[in-house]
Write a protein that holds these residues in place. Structure first.
Motif, PDB file in Angstrom:
ATOM      1  N   ARG A   1       0.838  -1.212   0.000  1.00 18.75           N
ATOM      2  CA  ARG A   1       0.000   0.000   0.000  1.00 18.75           C
ATOM      3  C   ARG A   1       0.869   1.256   0.000  1.00 18.75           C
ATOM      4  NH1 ARG A   1      -3.788  -1.437   5.181  1.00 18.75           N
ATOM      5  NH2 ARG A   1      -4.816  -3.283   4.340  1.00 18.75           N
ATOM      6  N   TYR A   2       0.281   2.329  -0.473  1.00 19.24           N
ATOM      7  CA  TYR A   2       0.960   3.634  -0.460  1.00 19.24           C
ATOM      8  C   TYR A   2       0.056   4.608   0.292  1.00 19.24           C
ATOM      9  CZ  TYR A   2       3.830   1.376  -3.963  1.00 19.24           C
ATOM     10  OH  TYR A   2       4.673   0.499  -4.599  1.00 19.24           O
ATOM     11  N   PRO A   3       0.161   4.644   1.635  1.00 18.02           N
ATOM     12  CA  PRO A   3      -0.792   5.438   2.416  1.00 18.02           C
ATOM     13  C   PRO A   3      -0.476   6.940   2.454  1.00 18.02           C
ATOM     14  CG  PRO A   3       0.722   4.301   3.872  1.00 18.02           C
ATOM     15  CD  PRO A   3       1.101   3.901   2.488  1.00 18.02           C
ATOM     16  N   GLY A   4       0.511   7.372   1.683  1.00 12.31           N
ATOM     17  CA  GLY A   4       0.843   8.810   1.660  1.00 12.31           C
ATOM     18  C   GLY A   4       2.030   9.138   2.542  1.00 12.31           C
ATOM     19  N   ASP A   5       2.475  10.401   2.491  1.00 11.02           N
ATOM     20  CA  ASP A   5       3.607  10.888   3.290  1.00 11.02           C
ATOM     21  C   ASP A   5       4.902  10.133   2.997  1.00 11.02           C
ATOM     22  OD1 ASP A   5       2.031  12.768   4.677  1.00 11.02           O
ATOM     23  OD2 ASP A   5       1.343  11.200   6.067  1.00 11.02           O
ATOM     24  N   MET A   6       5.027   9.651   1.761  1.00 14.74           N
ATOM     25  CA  MET A   6       6.235   8.947   1.311  1.00 14.74           C
ATOM     26  C   MET A   6       6.485   7.646   2.100  1.00 14.74           C
ATOM     27  SD  MET A   6       8.820  12.051   0.412  1.00 14.74           S
ATOM     28  CE  MET A   6       8.782  12.826   2.016  1.00 14.74           C
ATOM     29  N   VAL A   7       5.398   7.059   2.611  1.00 11.13           N
ATOM     30  CA  VAL A   7       5.511   5.766   3.315  1.00 11.13           C
ATOM     31  C   VAL A   7       5.046   4.668   2.364  1.00 11.13           C
ATOM     32  CG1 VAL A   7       4.656   4.370   5.252  1.00 11.13           C
ATOM     33  CG2 VAL A   7       5.107   6.832   5.563  1.00 11.13           C
ATOM     34  N   GLY A   8       5.813   3.579   2.298  1.00  9.66           N
ATOM     35  CA  GLY A   8       5.368   2.379   1.575  1.00  9.66           C
ATOM     36  C   GLY A   8       5.033   1.332   2.622  1.00  9.66           C
ATOM     37  N   GLN A   9       3.897   0.685   2.477  1.00 11.73           N
ATOM     38  CA  GLN A   9       3.479  -0.247   3.541  1.00 11.73           C
ATOM     39  C   GLN A   9       3.343  -1.667   2.981  1.00 11.73           C
ATOM     40  OE1 GLN A   9      -0.031   1.075   5.601  1.00 11.73           O
ATOM     41  NE2 GLN A   9      -0.014  -0.636   7.046  1.00 11.73           N
ATOM     42  N   ILE A  10       3.880  -2.627   3.712  1.00 10.28           N
ATOM     43  CA  ILE A  10       3.657  -4.037   3.354  1.00 10.28           C
ATOM     44  C   ILE A  10       2.764  -4.627   4.446  1.00 10.28           C
ATOM     45  CG2 ILE A  10       4.708  -6.287   2.926  1.00 10.28           C
ATOM     46  CD1 ILE A  10       7.322  -4.860   2.239  1.00 10.28           C
ATOM     47  N   VAL A  11       1.628  -5.179   4.027  1.00 11.25           N
ATOM     48  CA  VAL A  11       0.716  -5.789   4.999  1.00 11.25           C
ATOM     49  C   VAL A  11       0.765  -7.305   4.816  1.00 11.25           C
ATOM     50  CG1 VAL A  11      -1.671  -5.844   5.836  1.00 11.25           C
ATOM     51  CG2 VAL A  11      -0.787  -3.762   4.744  1.00 11.25           C
ATOM     52  N   LEU A  12       1.114  -8.013   5.883  1.00  9.11           N
ATOM     53  CA  LEU A  12       1.092  -9.484   5.822  1.00  9.11           C
ATOM     54  C   LEU A  12      -0.378  -9.885   5.788  1.00  9.11           C
ATOM     55  CD1 LEU A  12       3.777 -10.122   8.601  1.00  9.11           C
ATOM     56  CD2 LEU A  12       4.145  -9.824   6.153  1.00  9.11           C
ATOM     57  N   ASP A  13      -0.755 -10.651   4.787  1.00  9.31           N
ATOM     58  CA  ASP A  13      -2.172 -10.804   4.513  1.00  9.31           C
ATOM     59  C   ASP A  13      -2.616 -12.268   4.503  1.00  9.31           C
ATOM     60  OD1 ASP A  13      -4.750 -10.380   3.714  1.00  9.31           O
ATOM     61  OD2 ASP A  13      -4.260  -9.762   1.668  1.00  9.31           O
ATOM     62  N   ARG A  14      -2.464 -12.919   5.668  1.00 14.05           N
ATOM     63  CA  ARG A  14      -3.015 -14.278   5.812  1.00 14.05           C
ATOM     64  C   ARG A  14      -3.761 -14.306   7.151  1.00 14.05           C
ATOM     65  NH1 ARG A  14       0.513 -18.772   5.991  1.00 14.05           N
ATOM     66  NH2 ARG A  14      -0.936 -19.948   4.700  1.00 14.05           N
ATOM     67  N   GLU A  15      -4.744 -13.423   7.230  1.00 11.17           N
ATOM     68  CA  GLU A  15      -5.390 -13.166   8.523  1.00 11.17           C
ATOM     69  C   GLU A  15      -5.950 -14.439   9.147  1.00 11.17           C
ATOM     70  OE1 GLU A  15      -8.262 -10.011   8.246  1.00 11.17           O
ATOM     71  OE2 GLU A  15      -8.503  -9.906  10.429  1.00 11.17           O
ATOM     72  N   ALA A  16      -6.549 -15.297   8.329  1.00  6.83           N
ATOM     73  CA  ALA A  16      -7.178 -16.510   8.874  1.00  6.83           C
ATOM     74  C   ALA A  16      -6.147 -17.416   9.530  1.00  6.83           C
ATOM     75  CB  ALA A  16      -7.899 -17.252   7.755  1.00  6.83           C
ATOM     76  N   ARG A  17      -4.895 -17.313   9.131  1.00  5.81           N
ATOM     77  CA  ARG A  17      -3.841 -18.146   9.735  1.00  5.81           C
ATOM     78  C   ARG A  17      -2.842 -17.268  10.475  1.00  5.81           C
ATOM     79  NH1 ARG A  17      -4.861 -23.095   8.455  1.00  5.81           N
ATOM     80  NH2 ARG A  17      -3.095 -23.856   9.634  1.00  5.81           N
TER      81      ARG A  17
ATOM     82  N   PHE B   1       7.344 -11.127  -0.252  1.00  5.49           N
ATOM     83  CA  PHE B   1       7.850 -10.097   0.656  1.00  5.49           C
ATOM     84  C   PHE B   1       9.165  -9.520   0.107  1.00  5.49           C
ATOM     85  CE2 PHE B   1       9.915  -8.451   4.437  1.00  5.49           C
ATOM     86  CZ  PHE B   1       8.867  -7.851   5.107  1.00  5.49           C
ATOM     87  N   GLU B   2      10.048 -10.419  -0.333  1.00  5.36           N
ATOM     88  CA  GLU B   2      11.337  -9.983  -0.871  1.00  5.36           C
ATOM     89  C   GLU B   2      11.122  -9.065  -2.081  1.00  5.36           C
ATOM     90  OE1 GLU B   2      13.859 -13.250  -1.929  1.00  5.36           O
ATOM     91  OE2 GLU B   2      15.596 -11.948  -2.152  1.00  5.36           O
ATOM     92  N   ALA B   3      10.215  -9.483  -2.974  1.00  4.80           N
ATOM     93  CA  ALA B   3       9.950  -8.671  -4.170  1.00  4.80           C
ATOM     94  C   ALA B   3       9.363  -7.319  -3.776  1.00  4.80           C
ATOM     95  CB  ALA B   3       9.004  -9.411  -5.101  1.00  4.80           C
ATOM     96  N   ALA B   4       8.504  -7.322  -2.756  1.00  2.00           N
ATOM     97  CA  ALA B   4       7.878  -6.063  -2.335  1.00  2.00           C
ATOM     98  C   ALA B   4       8.919  -5.114  -1.739  1.00  2.00           C
ATOM     99  CB  ALA B   4       6.778  -6.346  -1.312  1.00  2.00           C
ATOM    100  N   VAL B   5       9.848  -5.659  -0.943  1.00  3.35           N
ATOM    101  CA  VAL B   5      10.894  -4.797  -0.362  1.00  3.35           C
ATOM    102  C   VAL B   5      11.727  -4.190  -1.490  1.00  3.35           C
ATOM    103  CG1 VAL B   5      12.954  -4.723   1.109  1.00  3.35           C
ATOM    104  CG2 VAL B   5      10.990  -6.103   1.801  1.00  3.35           C
ATOM    105  N   ASP B   6      12.087  -5.035  -2.476  1.00  3.71           N
ATOM    106  CA  ASP B   6      12.872  -4.514  -3.609  1.00  3.71           C
ATOM    107  C   ASP B   6      12.111  -3.400  -4.316  1.00  3.71           C
ATOM    108  OD1 ASP B   6      14.912  -6.237  -3.155  1.00  3.71           O
ATOM    109  OD2 ASP B   6      14.291  -7.718  -4.638  1.00  3.71           O
ATOM    110  N   THR B   7      10.825  -3.629  -4.520  1.00  3.88           N
ATOM    111  CA  THR B   7      10.019  -2.641  -5.245  1.00  3.88           C
ATOM    112  C   THR B   7       9.954  -1.325  -4.482  1.00  3.88           C
ATOM    113  OG1 THR B   7       8.663  -4.431  -6.072  1.00  3.88           O
ATOM    114  CG2 THR B   7       7.741  -2.231  -6.296  1.00  3.88           C
ATOM    115  N   LEU B   8       9.691  -1.418  -3.189  1.00  2.00           N
ATOM    116  CA  LEU B   8       9.566  -0.183  -2.401  1.00  2.00           C
ATOM    117  C   LEU B   8      10.909   0.530  -2.303  1.00  2.00           C
ATOM    118  CD1 LEU B   8       7.145  -1.320   0.475  1.00  2.00           C
ATOM    119  CD2 LEU B   8       6.601   0.053  -1.545  1.00  2.00           C
ATOM    120  N   GLU B   9      11.969  -0.248  -2.125  1.00  2.00           N
ATOM    121  CA  GLU B   9      13.286   0.379  -1.977  1.00  2.00           C
ATOM    122  C   GLU B   9      13.694   1.096  -3.267  1.00  2.00           C
ATOM    123  OE1 GLU B   9      16.537  -2.244  -1.138  1.00  2.00           O
ATOM    124  OE2 GLU B   9      17.757  -0.625  -0.299  1.00  2.00           O
ATOM    125  N   ALA B  10      13.272   0.531  -4.409  1.00  8.70           N
ATOM    126  CA  ALA B  10      13.658   1.147  -5.685  1.00  8.70           C
ATOM    127  C   ALA B  10      12.787   2.352  -6.033  1.00  8.70           C
ATOM    128  CB  ALA B  10      13.553   0.106  -6.802  1.00  8.70           C
TER     129      ALA B  10
END
Ligand SMILES: C/C=C/C(=O)SCCNC(=O)CCNC(=O)[C@H](O)C(C)(C)COP(=O)(O)OP(=O)(O)OC[C@H]1O[C@@H](n2cnc3c(N)ncnc32)[C@H](O)[C@@H]1OP(=O)(O)O
Length: 655
Positions: free
Chosen positions: A403-419, A431-440
Motif C-alpha cells: 500500500r501507499y498510504p501517503g507521506d512517502m511511506v510504503g506499507q507491506i501488509v502481511l495478509d493471511r489473517e485466517a492463519r 515479501f522480498e519482491a515487495a521490499v525490492d520494489t519499495l526500496e527502488a
C-alpha cells in the motif's frame, strides 16, 4: 553414487585453496587426505590448517574440541597412492596449467577407486577439456571454491560437456554438506559466473583509465559510495590480484575473442609487477603510499551507468548461452563478491533499455566489440527486465498487500489473517519482491510493515508443513531464505518500521527484529515459542535478539519460550514504543511518516555504517568518517542548516 557414500575426500594441492578446502571438509567431519608433491609443501598446508583452526577456536567460532577433531581428520601425504587409494571424492587444486593437471590425473587414476568423482577447483580452465584428460569424463566436474574457502559461502558447481547429472547432484550435495551454498553452472563457459561478471568489470575500469574517461578516484568513489559495492572496483582488484584477473581475462580473450581484450592500463600493471596488495603496489601504493584512499564525493553517474551496462551485457551472455539464469547469477555474485544486489537486479533497477542505449552509443563512439549488445540483454530488455514478469513491479501478491498510504511511506501488509499472518515460502518470495520494489521507488522514503487484522502481526513460520516429513536440507534452505529476506530489511536504504498489533511470535518476531524500529500496541504479545516446538529461532533470531536486547535477555526470551507483553518488551529495549490499542494505525503511520521526512542520504549512510560496525568496529568507524565527508556536499546539508538558522522545518530531497 550418493552423498552418503562419501567418507574420504582427497584434496590435491596444499596451496592456499587446497589447504582451505581441506579444512572445510575436515570441519564437516570428512576424513581428508591432503596431498602435495613435496613434503615441505604438504607440511606447510597442514600447519596453515592447524593455525586457522586455532584462530577459529580462539574467536569462539568453533569449540576447541571441534578444532582438535577437525585436525585429526586431516592426513598429509606426498605419495599419490596413499592419498587417493581409498578416496570417494577428489578435489584437485593444483596449479592452473593443463599439462600439470593432466599429469596429476594420470597418476591419480592409476589408484583411484572406480566409483570416485574428480572435481577440479579451476577458476579458468575448461571443465570439458580437463575431463577429457581423464578416463571418467562423466564423473568429472568443476567445484570452484572462493578464497578463503573457510569464509566464503559460494561454490560454483560446473558441468563439463560430458558430466553426468548424478555427478553434479552429488557434488552439489557435498557442497551443502560442507556448509556452503552451491550454484550450478549449467554449461562450461570461461569465467563460469562470478569471474565472467567481475573480470570484465575490472577490465572496463582499466579501459576507462587507459582512455582518460575517468580517474581511479572517480571510479572507486562511484562504485563504493554510489553503487554501494563493498569496495571500489580498483580496491577489490588490488586485493584479489591483477595477475589473477589478467590470467582469467587472457583465457576469456583466447576463447571468446576481442570483447575481452585486456586494457592497456591492466597490461601496464602486469608489466610493472604491480599485482596489488600482495606485491606492495597495485593501483594503490601500500608500501610507500597511503594505500587505499577513496573520496566519498567523486562519483559520476555516467561511470555507474557504463559499468552496470557492461555487467548487464555479461548477464545477457550467460543467460543467452544457457550457462545460468538471472536468479542464480545474482546469488552467485552476491555470495562470491559480496555485492548487495546481484547484477541482474541492479541492471533491472537501472532499466535495461537505458543500458542498451548506453552500450550502443559507446559502440558508435569507440567501435570496440565489448560494447556490442548481447542477444540475451536485448531479449531481456524487450521482455521488460531479466526478471521480466517475475519482478516486484509486476508480481501478483496473494500473501501480502503493498500500500501507499501517503507521506512517502510504503506499507507491506502481511495478509493471511485466517492463519494469523503466518509466513510460508510463497509469502517470503512476495515479501522480498515487495521490499525490492519499495526500496527502488524514489517516492518511498520509509517502509512500514504490519499484519492484517488486529489479532496478529504474525504468528511466525507456518508450521503445518514441518511436522515429521520435512527434509533437513530443505529446512536449511528455508532458514537461509528467511535470513536473506529479513536481512534485506536491515540492509535496505530507507528506515523500516514494524507496526505490531497482536501476536508477533517466532518468525514473525524475527521479521520485526530485522526492522529498524518496533512499535507495538499495548495488547501485543511477542516472543520466540520455537523451543516449545523443538525448534530454534531460525530466521535470524539467535543473532539479532542478542544485539538488540543484550545476550542475557535474549537467552531468557528464547529459552523460556514465553510470550511477553509489549510493556515488558519495551523494558527489554526490544519495543521502541508502546502504543494505545485505539491509536495504533494512526501512530505507526505518523512514526513512519516522520522518518520519511528525514534526510535520506544521512539515513542510508547511517544504516550502512551501523551494519558495518556490527561486524567490525574499525570498518564501521571508517565508513562513518567517509559518510560524514560525503554529506558535506549534499543539498540536504544546506537545507538542514538553512532551515535550522531560519527556525524552519527542513524539506530534504535526498540530493
Ligand atoms: C524460523 C521460524 C520458526 C517459527 O516461526 S516456528 C512457529 C512459531 N510460532 C508459534 O509457535 C505460534 C503458534 N501459534 C499459537 O501459539 C497460537 O495460534 C496463537 C497464540 C498465535 C493464537 O492462539 P489462538 O488465538 O488460540 O488461535 P489459534 O486457533 O491457535 O490460531 C488460529 C489459526 O491459525 C493457525 N496458526 C497459528 N499459528 C500458526 C503457525 N505458526 N503455523 C500454522 N498455523 C498457525 C492455527 O492453527 C489456527 O488455524 P485453524 O483455524 O485452521 O485451526
Amino acid at each position: 553414487m550418493e552423498i552418503d557414500d562419501i567418507e574420504t575426500i582427497a584434496v590435491l594441492g596444499a596451496g592456499n585453496m587446497g589447504h582451505g578446502i581441506a579444512e572445510v571438509a575436515a570441519l564437516a567431519g570428512y576424513s581428508v587426505n591432503l596431498r602435495d608433491i613435496k613434503e615441505e609443501f604438504v607440511q606447510n598446508g597442514y600447519e596453515q590448517i592447524e593455525w586457522s583452526l586455532e584462530k577459529l577456536a580462539e574467536k569462539d567460532i568453533i569449540s576447541d574440541k571441534k578444532a582438535e577433531s577437525a585436525l585429526e581428520n586431516v592426513s598429509p601425504y606426498v605419495g599419490i597412492e596413499a592419498a587417493v587409494g581409498d578416496a570417494d571424492f577428489v578435489i584437485e587444486a593444483v596449479p592452473e596449467k593443463m599439462e600439470i593437471k593432466k599429469d596429476v590425473y594420470d597418476d591419480v587414476e592409476k589408484h583411484l577407486p572406480d566409483h570416485a568423482i574428480i572435481a577440479s577447483n579451476t577458476s579458468s580452465l575448461s571443465i570439458t577439456d580437463l575431463s577429457e584428460q581423464t578416463n571418467r569424463p562423466e564423473k568429472f566436474c568443476g567445484m570452484h571454491f572462493f578464497n578463503p574457502p573457510v569464509q566464503m559461502q559460494l561454490v560454483e558447481v560446473i558441468s563439463g560437456g560430458h558430466t553426468a547429472d548424478e555427478t553434479l547432484d552429488v557434488t552439489e550435495a557435498l557442497a551443502e554438506d560442507l556448509d556452503k551454498t552451491p550454484v550450478r553452472v549449467r554449461k562450461d563457459s570461461p569465467g563460469f559466473i562470478v569471474n565472467r561478471i567481475l573480470v570484465p568489470l575490472m577490465n572496463e575500469v582499466c579501459w576507462m583509465v587507459s582512455e582518460d574517461d575517468a580517474t581511479v578516484a572517480e571510479i572507486d568513489s562511484t562504485t563504493k559510495f554510489d553503487m554501494g559495492l563493498p569496495m571500489g572496483v580498483f580496491e577489490l582488484s588490488d586485493m584479489t590480484g591483477h595477475d589473477i584477473t589478467y590470467h582469467v581475462l587472457e583465457y576469456m580473450h583466447e576463447v571468446l575473442g576481442d570483447v575481452y581484450e585486456p586494457a592497456p592500463f591492466l597490461e601496464e600493471l602486469i608489466e610493472e609487477e604491480r599485482y596489488g596488495k600482495k606485491s606492495g603496489r597495485g593501483v594503490y601504493d601500500y608500501e610507500d603510499g597511503d594505500g587505499v584512499d577513496i573520496p566519498a564525493d567523486a562519483g559520476r553517474e555516467d561511470i555507474a551507468t557504463r559499468l552496470i551496462a557492461l555487467m548487464a551485457n555479461e548477464v545477457g551472455n550467460l543467460v543467452g548461452d544457457d550457462v545460468s539464469h538471472p536468479a542464480a547469477i545474482d546469488e552467485a555474485v552476491m555470495l562470491g563478491a559480496g555485492f548487495p544486489d546481484g547484477p541482474a537486479k541492479i541492471a533491472d533497477d537501472a532499466g535495461l533499455e537505458t543500458l542498451v542505449e548506453t552500450l550502443e552509443s559507446l559502440h558508435d563512439e569507440t567501435g570496440h566489440p565489448r560494447f556490442e549488445v548481447s542477444d540475451g540483454l536485448r531479449e531481456a530488455a524487450e521482455r521488460g527486465g531479466f526478471f521480466g514478469g517475475e519482478s516486484g513491479d509486476d508480481l501478483e501478491f496473494t500473501n501480502i498487500e503493498v500500500r501507499y498510504p501517503g507521506d512517502m511511506v510504503g506499507q507491506i501488509v502481511l495478509d493471511r489473517e485466517a492463519r494469523m499472518n503466518t509466513i510460508n515460502p510463497e509469502l517470503l518470495e512476495e515479501f522480498e519482491a515487495a521490499v525490492d520494489t519499495l526500496e527502488a521507488d524514489d517516492e518511498v522514503r520509509a517502509i512500514l510493515i504490519t499484519g492484517k487484522g488486529d489479532r496478529a502481526f504474525s504468528a511466525g513460520a507456518d508450521v503445518t508443513s514441518m511436522a515429521g516429513n520435512a527434509e533437513p536440507i530443505d529446512a536449511i534452505e528455508l532458514s537461509r531464505k528467511g535470513q536473506r529476506t529479513f536481512g534485506k530489511l536491515e540492509e535496505c536504504d530507507v528506515p523500516v518500521v514494524a507496526g505490531i498489533d497482536g501476536f508477533a511470535l517466532g518468525g514473525g518476531f524475527e521479521l520485526a527484529l530485522a526492522c529498524d524500529f518496533r512499535l507495538a500496541s499495548a495488547r501485543s504479545e511477542l516472543g520466540t515459542p520455537e523451543h516449545n516446538l523443538g525448534l530454534l529461532p531460525g530466521w535470524g533470531g539467535t543473532q539479532r535478539l542478542g544485539r538488540i536486547a543484550g545476550f542475557g535477555r535474549a537467552k531468557e526470551i528464547i529459552f523460556t519460550a514465553e510470550r511477553y507483553d509489549a510493556e515488558t518488551m519495551y523494558d527489554y529495549d526490544v519495543v521502541t514504543e508502546v502504543v494505545d490499542n485505539d491509536a495504533f494505525d494512526e501512530r505507526v503511520h505518523e512514526f513512519a511518516a516522520d522518518l520519511a521526512g528525514g534526510p535520506p542520504i544521512s539515513q542510508k549512510l547511517t544504516k550502512r555504517a551501523m551494519i558495518y560496525g556490527w561486524e567490525d568496529i574499525d570498518a564501521g568507524l571508517e565508513l562513518e568518517a567517509q559518510a560524514f565527508g560525503h554529506l558535506m556536499h549534499t543539498d540536504d546539508l544546506t537545507e538542514g542548516i538553512t532551515a535550522f538558522m531560519g527556525d524552519d522545518e527542513p524539506e530534504f530531497e535526498g540530493k
